[in-house]
Design a protein around this motif. Structure first.
Motif, PDB file in Angstrom:
ATOM      1  N   GLY A   1     -47.186   7.793 -28.958  1.00  0.00           N
ATOM      2  CA  GLY A   1     -46.763   7.632 -30.342  1.00  0.00           C
ATOM      3  C   GLY A   1     -45.270   7.539 -30.530  1.00  0.00           C
ATOM      4  N   LEU A   2     -44.509   7.524 -29.435  1.00  0.00           N
ATOM      5  CA  LEU A   2     -43.061   7.422 -29.550  1.00  0.00           C
ATOM      6  C   LEU A   2     -42.633   5.965 -29.647  1.00  0.00           C
ATOM      7  CD1 LEU A   2     -43.519  10.327 -28.254  1.00  0.00           C
ATOM      8  CD2 LEU A   2     -41.208  10.072 -27.360  1.00  0.00           C
ATOM      9  N   THR A   3     -41.491   5.742 -30.273  1.00  0.00           N
ATOM     10  CA  THR A   3     -40.890   4.411 -30.284  1.00  0.00           C
ATOM     11  C   THR A   3     -40.099   4.265 -29.001  1.00  0.00           C
ATOM     12  OG1 THR A   3     -40.712   4.527 -32.696  1.00  0.00           O
ATOM     13  CG2 THR A   3     -39.473   2.795 -31.580  1.00  0.00           C
ATOM     14  N   GLN A   4     -40.424   3.267 -28.220  1.00  0.00           N
ATOM     15  CA  GLN A   4     -39.854   3.101 -26.884  1.00  0.00           C
ATOM     16  C   GLN A   4     -39.105   1.784 -26.791  1.00  0.00           C
ATOM     17  OE1 GLN A   4     -40.030   5.172 -23.919  1.00  0.00           O
ATOM     18  NE2 GLN A   4     -38.466   3.663 -23.380  1.00  0.00           N
ATOM     19  N   GLY A   5     -37.854   1.853 -26.340  1.00  0.00           N
ATOM     20  CA  GLY A   5     -37.035   0.659 -26.202  1.00  0.00           C
ATOM     21  C   GLY A   5     -36.867   0.233 -24.753  1.00  0.00           C
ATOM     22  N   ILE A   6     -36.397  -1.013 -24.579  1.00  0.00           N
ATOM     23  CA  ILE A   6     -36.155  -1.615 -23.265  1.00  0.00           C
ATOM     24  C   ILE A   6     -34.680  -1.954 -23.148  1.00  0.00           C
ATOM     25  CG2 ILE A   6     -36.776  -3.484 -21.683  1.00  0.00           C
ATOM     26  CD1 ILE A   6     -39.190  -1.903 -22.460  1.00  0.00           C
TER      27      ILE A   6
ATOM     28  N   ASN B   1     -32.953  -5.069 -32.754  1.00  0.00           N
ATOM     29  CA  ASN B   1     -33.618  -6.247 -32.200  1.00  0.00           C
ATOM     30  C   ASN B   1     -35.070  -5.884 -31.865  1.00  0.00           C
ATOM     31  OD1 ASN B   1     -34.641  -8.267 -30.508  1.00  0.00           O
ATOM     32  ND2 ASN B   1     -32.714  -8.551 -29.407  1.00  0.00           N
ATOM     33  N   PRO B   2     -36.047  -6.406 -32.602  1.00  0.00           N
ATOM     34  CA  PRO B   2     -37.431  -5.964 -32.426  1.00  0.00           C
ATOM     35  C   PRO B   2     -38.017  -6.333 -31.075  1.00  0.00           C
ATOM     36  CG  PRO B   2     -37.341  -7.882 -33.867  1.00  0.00           C
ATOM     37  CD  PRO B   2     -35.921  -7.451 -33.634  1.00  0.00           C
ATOM     38  N   ASN B   3     -37.449  -7.340 -30.425  1.00  0.00           N
ATOM     39  CA  ASN B   3     -37.961  -7.775 -29.126  1.00  0.00           C
ATOM     40  C   ASN B   3     -37.585  -6.826 -27.998  1.00  0.00           C
ATOM     41  OD1 ASN B   3     -39.156 -10.557 -29.773  1.00  0.00           O
ATOM     42  ND2 ASN B   3     -37.121 -10.662 -30.705  1.00  0.00           N
ATOM     43  N   CYS B   4     -36.746  -5.845 -28.300  1.00  0.00           N
ATOM     44  CA  CYS B   4     -36.372  -4.831 -27.314  1.00  0.00           C
ATOM     45  C   CYS B   4     -37.139  -3.525 -27.515  1.00  0.00           C
ATOM     46  CB  CYS B   4     -34.865  -4.569 -27.376  1.00  0.00           C
ATOM     47  SG  CYS B   4     -33.869  -5.983 -26.862  1.00  0.00           S
ATOM     48  N   LEU B   5     -38.123  -3.534 -28.404  1.00  0.00           N
ATOM     49  CA  LEU B   5     -38.974  -2.369 -28.638  1.00  0.00           C
ATOM     50  C   LEU B   5     -40.340  -2.640 -28.028  1.00  0.00           C
ATOM     51  CD1 LEU B   5     -37.991  -1.589 -32.347  1.00  0.00           C
ATOM     52  CD2 LEU B   5     -37.120  -0.488 -30.255  1.00  0.00           C
ATOM     53  N   LEU B   6     -40.821  -1.703 -27.242  1.00  0.00           N
ATOM     54  CA  LEU B   6     -42.039  -1.914 -26.469  1.00  0.00           C
ATOM     55  C   LEU B   6     -43.276  -1.989 -27.358  1.00  0.00           C
ATOM     56  CD1 LEU B   6     -42.852  -2.172 -23.443  1.00  0.00           C
ATOM     57  CD2 LEU B   6     -43.520   0.237 -23.547  1.00  0.00           C
ATOM     58  N   THR B   7     -44.109  -2.960 -27.062  1.00  0.00           N
ATOM     59  CA  THR B   7     -45.433  -3.102 -27.655  1.00  0.00           C
ATOM     60  C   THR B   7     -46.415  -3.293 -26.502  1.00  0.00           C
ATOM     61  OG1 THR B   7     -45.250  -5.507 -27.817  1.00  0.00           O
ATOM     62  CG2 THR B   7     -44.505  -4.216 -29.721  1.00  0.00           C
TER      63      THR B   7
ATOM     64  N   LEU C   1     -35.779 -12.963 -18.619  1.00  0.00           N
ATOM     65  CA  LEU C   1     -35.838 -11.698 -19.350  1.00  0.00           C
ATOM     66  C   LEU C   1     -35.072 -11.774 -20.666  1.00  0.00           C
ATOM     67  CD1 LEU C   1     -36.722  -8.691 -19.353  1.00  0.00           C
ATOM     68  CD2 LEU C   1     -34.504  -8.179 -18.293  1.00  0.00           C
ATOM     69  N   THR C   2     -33.904 -12.393 -20.653  1.00  0.00           N
ATOM     70  CA  THR C   2     -33.124 -12.488 -21.898  1.00  0.00           C
ATOM     71  C   THR C   2     -33.875 -13.273 -22.965  1.00  0.00           C
ATOM     72  OG1 THR C   2     -31.916 -14.413 -21.040  1.00  0.00           O
ATOM     73  CG2 THR C   2     -30.869 -12.254 -20.783  1.00  0.00           C
ATOM     74  N   GLN C   3     -34.732 -14.182 -22.530  1.00  0.00           N
ATOM     75  CA  GLN C   3     -35.569 -14.905 -23.495  1.00  0.00           C
ATOM     76  C   GLN C   3     -36.703 -14.019 -24.009  1.00  0.00           C
ATOM     77  OE1 GLN C   3     -36.509 -18.992 -22.040  1.00  0.00           O
ATOM     78  NE2 GLN C   3     -34.969 -18.587 -20.485  1.00  0.00           N
ATOM     79  N   LEU C   4     -37.311 -13.253 -23.098  1.00  0.00           N
ATOM     80  CA  LEU C   4     -38.376 -12.329 -23.503  1.00  0.00           C
ATOM     81  C   LEU C   4     -37.879 -11.310 -24.522  1.00  0.00           C
ATOM     82  CD1 LEU C   4     -40.256 -11.462 -20.171  1.00  0.00           C
ATOM     83  CD2 LEU C   4     -41.248 -12.525 -22.202  1.00  0.00           C
ATOM     84  N   LEU C   5     -36.648 -10.815 -24.308  1.00  0.00           N
ATOM     85  CA  LEU C   5     -36.087  -9.757 -25.157  1.00  0.00           C
ATOM     86  C   LEU C   5     -35.176 -10.303 -26.258  1.00  0.00           C
ATOM     87  CD1 LEU C   5     -35.178  -7.059 -22.443  1.00  0.00           C
ATOM     88  CD2 LEU C   5     -37.331  -7.359 -23.691  1.00  0.00           C
ATOM     89  N   SER C   6     -35.017 -11.621 -26.319  1.00  0.00           N
ATOM     90  CA  SER C   6     -34.149 -12.273 -27.322  1.00  0.00           C
ATOM     91  C   SER C   6     -32.745 -11.672 -27.332  1.00  0.00           C
ATOM     92  CB  SER C   6     -34.779 -12.162 -28.723  1.00  0.00           C
ATOM     93  OG  SER C   6     -36.011 -12.835 -28.776  1.00  0.00           O
ATOM     94  N   LEU C   7     -32.149 -11.616 -26.154  1.00  0.00           N
ATOM     95  CA  LEU C   7     -30.820 -11.018 -26.012  1.00  0.00           C
ATOM     96  C   LEU C   7     -29.687 -12.034 -26.133  1.00  0.00           C
ATOM     97  CD1 LEU C   7     -31.432  -8.551 -23.027  1.00  0.00           C
ATOM     98  CD2 LEU C   7     -31.201  -7.967 -25.452  1.00  0.00           C
TER      99      LEU C   7
END
Length: 445
Positions: free
Chosen positions: A56-61, A385-391, A431-437
């Motif tokens: 239930g935690l918010t997890q970032g990358i 940046n929502p793409n750096c939050l784990l789903t 990876l930068t595309q996956l995470l929209s960096l």
């Protein structure tokens, strides 16, 4: 306003290797020159992230850095094609090449110091990338770290980024590994504890003899000034020089805090009684818990070997706390018995989970090293940046990405393989595309 604490874990990079580069880090030195498994290391880290997400935690990358660092090798006089530079560097100094291939940015606790908006004068979240000036291989990190932080927290209304401190050991800054925040809840004004190893401009003060003290008082004070943290909300405390000489290279190897809990070894600080008195006086909440572990309960040697204090203390949805510990804590009888007594005692910690992060542990970093803690309000979280939050979906994509690009084994000789550089750049570009960096790496510009 409701707030959450987000853990941004560092993805292990494709060049994860054991070169024993970190003086003062017992695990790093003891496993030097062993063959590593980058794929296993990255998957272990992702598994821990997914488990916390499922709790239930918010997890970032947090993305790794570009390695091998060809630009540094060129700066140091190596010339020719990338393949020629790698070959010449390996021939001249395998240790130098290993330094320019280090995947140490997996330990995101060293990436930066973060002050939540509740603590700062202008009520923005402040970030200062660590300069990591004490170790050459880590001193290569801050520029790219700043790029990645700016790509994740890219909204000037809520976030403020500072240039890393001067690249000099007088202002040696190791980031959040020497920074702890206590608070009633994450959104409340907190008490920021800055732990340092020595005073740079006063040689007459205590300091370790065997191993270097990587964090200076002057650096910690500078961070507090930059972040607008008032004197009433900051405590500066010196780490015990004797435990630094026993392999406690960062404070997070001997202490960890979460909300109203400070969990630490009795030998962690130089002047424990005065430190506790100042914390008690400045802490604005109720029910402050000092959980002090005696040497009789757990020796310094066992604390270092198991990383008992390099665990994560997390707050779950029911407001109970859990410890996220490496398997080494379960396998050591004394430490395991202590943890069982801890969760049975009258304190907020009532649960412990064990994780296999052995590839990281062998290189000298436990669960707490692998994450950067960022307390955010709900509004601030929407600006991340929502793409750096784990789903669940992103987790599967990252597992596929690792299996596609990472090697199963890596030796020091492999670091001179020009194909490894191509593999690493290909992986990071994807990876930068996956995470929209965007373009955070030099090879992308």
């Amino acid at each position: 306003m409701k707030s959450v604490e987000v853990n941004f874990d560092g993805l292990v990079g494709p060049t994860h290797n054991y070169a024993g580069l970190s003086e003062g880090n017992v695990a790093s030195l003891s496993n030097a020159n062993e063959s590593s498994n980058p794929k296993s290391a990255a998957l272990q880290g992702l598994k821990k992230m997914k488990a916390l997400h499922d709790m239930g935690l918010t997890q970032g990358i947090f993305a790794p850095q570009e390695r091998p660092d060809i630009y540094t090798l060129k700066r140091l006089g190596f010339q020719g094609s990338d393949a020629q530079i790698l070959a010449a560097a390996y021939k001249t100094s395998p240790t130098l090449l290993a330094s320019c291939c280090s995947a140490s940015t997996m330990w995101t606790a060293n990436a930066a110091t973060v002050s939540p908006s509740a603590d700062t004068q202008n009520q923005k979240v402040h970030f200062t990338a660590a300069n990591l000036a004490n170790k050459f291989h880590r001193s290569l990190e801050p520029e790219t770290t700043s790029n990645i932080l700016s790509a994740i927290f890219n909204n000037d209304d809520y976030f403020q980024h500072h240039q890393h401190l001067n690249d000099n050991e007088h202002f040696g800054d190791e980031g959040a590994a020497n920074h702890t925040r206590l608070c009633e809840s994450y959104g409340d004004k907190g008490l920021e504890i800055f732990t340092y190893g020595r005073v740079a401009f006063n040689r007459n003060t205590p300091k370790p003899v065997k191993y270097p003290a990587r964090q200076t008082l002057e650096a910690s004070q500078a961070i507090a000034r930059l972040h607008g943290v008032s004197a009433e909300n900051a405590v500066f405390v010196q780490q015990n020089p004797d435990v630094i000489d026993q392999g406690v290279f960062h404070n997070d190897v001997i202490a960890v805090g979460n909300q109203n809990v400070l969990f630490y070894h009795e030998q962690a600080y130089l002047n424990t009684d005065s430190f506790k008195a100042e914390v008690s006086q400045k802490f604005s909440g109720n029910n402050l818990h000092f959980i002090e572990v005696s040497s009789e309960q757990v020796s310094i040697e066992d604390a270092v070997n198991t990383y008992l204090f390099n665990t994560q203390i997390i707050t779950l949805a029911d407001n109970s706390m859990a410890i996220i510990a490496p398997m080494h804590c379960r396998e050591n009888t004394q430490v395991f018995d202590y943890l069982q007594s801890l969760i049975a005692a009258n304190n907020p910690i009532n649960h412990v989970e064990f994780f296999d992060v052995n590839e990281s542990m062998k290189n000298g970093g436990g669960p707490a090293c692998l994450r950067l803690r960022v307390a955010l309000t709900e509004q601030e979280l929407t600006a991340v940046n929502p793409n750096c939050l784990l789903t669940d979906s992103l987790y599967l994509k990252l597992v596929t990405w690792v299996n596609k690009h990472y090697r199963d084994t890596l030796t020091l000789k492999d670091l001179s393989d020009p194909q490894l550089l191509i593999e690493s750049r290909t992986a990071l570009d994807e990876l930068t595309q996956l995470l929209s960096l965007g373009s955070v790496y030099r090879f992308q510009n």
